[in-house]
Scaffold this active site. Structure first.
Site, PDB file in Angstrom:
ATOM      1  CE1 TYR A  15       0.108  -7.640   0.825  1.00 20.81           C
ATOM      2  CE2 TYR A  15       0.744  -5.694  -0.443  1.00 20.81           C
ATOM      3  CZ  TYR A  15       0.564  -7.064  -0.350  1.00 20.81           C
ATOM      4  OH  TYR A  15       0.842  -7.860  -1.435  1.00 20.81           O
ATOM      5  CD  GLU A  16      -6.256  -2.842   6.748  1.00 18.87           C
ATOM      6  OE1 GLU A  16      -6.704  -3.450   7.739  1.00 18.87           O
ATOM      7  OE2 GLU A  16      -6.963  -2.102   6.026  1.00 18.87           O
ATOM      8  CG  HIS A  17      -2.686  -8.068   9.111  1.00 15.74           C
ATOM      9  ND1 HIS A  17      -3.027  -7.780  10.404  1.00 15.74           N
ATOM     10  CD2 HIS A  17      -3.839  -8.120   8.414  1.00 15.74           C
ATOM     11  CE1 HIS A  17      -4.341  -7.662  10.497  1.00 15.74           C
ATOM     12  NE2 HIS A  17      -4.854  -7.872   9.299  1.00 15.74           N
TER      13      HIS A  17
END
Length: 283
Positions: free
Chosen positions: A142-144
């Site tokens: 996950y990056e957001h």
């Protein structure tokens, strides 16, 4: 990921610079990991060169808990496959594992973060994907985020705990990078559930352009401290000199991962071959 491609290849060039040797315990790890399927470049498992003398992990990218409608909406933990299903189907997984005893295959969870996600739904949907595709592990990418770090850590941690305790997966990894809007979430997860995480796929190619080998080693040491006791992997290919070679001589090279097979297809998997040859020749 796309914004990091140029930096990725610039860092690769650093690795051809020879550095002085030092006396240290050699690393024993010969792990190579490769993300595949996220950019729909019609790449297959059999396209990628696999050295028989290393441990090789394919990471299918991604399974996402969001709908495909526009705009996407959260599905409350009901994960769906979003990788290239025309070229990466369950029978392909079985075939590549049958042909190469050193290959394992994982899936990566990506997209937006958990918004009141039902962990029970996540466990059920991911377990189904793992069983249909005959997978071995799971990766968290996950990056957001919209939730806070503690909520993220607790939801993902409980997910990993259940999947491992029930033996749905045999290994787990996280993919993070040095960013104030990303790293705190993974550090919170590591603090609470680090004992469940086997590998840290740290995106060193996200550092600024012009990073020297010395600076890279400093970055590595910093992240090695952040994820103390974990296996922090180096995220680029090498021919055996430069940063990877130095870390190998220090006994700190736990493995190499590359993003991604989709991007490498047009370069005939040049860096995959170099990386694996380097790992296979390590003593």
């Amino acid at each position: 990921m796309d914004s990091c491609k140029i930096l990725f290849f610039l860092i690769l060039r650093l690795l051809f610079i020879t550095v002085p040797s030092i006396q240290a315990t050699p690393a024993k790890s010969k792990l190579f990991r490769e993300y595949i399927g996220a950019e729909f470049q019609h790449v297959t498992f059999s396209d990628v060169p696999i050295n028989p003398n290393i441990e090789f992990h394919f990471i299918l990218s991604f399974a996402i808990d969001y709908s495909s409608c526009s705009p996407p909406s959260p599905t409350n933990g009901d994960f769906v496959v979003y990788w290239d299903t025309k070229n990466l189907i369950p029978s392909n997984v079985s075939s590549i594992k049958a042909d190469h005893s050193n290959v394992k295959v994982a899936l990566s969870l990506g997209g937006d973060t958990i918004q009141g996600q039902d962990v029970t739904n996540a466990i059920k949907s991911i377990t189904q994907i793992v069983r249909v595709y005959n997978l071995d592990g799971i990766d968290i990418d996950y990056e957001h985020f919209t939730a806070d770090p503690n909520t993220f850590a607790e939801c993902i941690g409980r997910l990993l705990l259940n999947l491992k305790q029930s033996k749905v997966v045999s290994f787990a990894s996280i993919a993070t990078y040095d960013n104030d809007s990303v790293q705190p979430y993974y550090l919170a997860l590591w603090q609470k559930y680090g004992h469940l995480i086997d590998y840290v796929n740290f995106q060193f190619y996200a550092y600024k352009k012009g990073t020297t080998i010395s600076q890279f080693i400093t970055h590595f040491e910093t992240q090695n401290t952040n994820y103390k006791g974990g296996k922090v992997l180096v995220s680029f290919g090498t021919d055996g000199s430069g940063a990877c070679s130095k870390l190998q001589r220090q006994g700190k090279l736990h493995g190499i991962f590359i993003w991604s097979a989709d991007n490498s297809k047009n370069t005939s998997f040049h860096y995959e071959k170099q990386s694996q040859t380097f790992l296979a020749s390590s003593k």
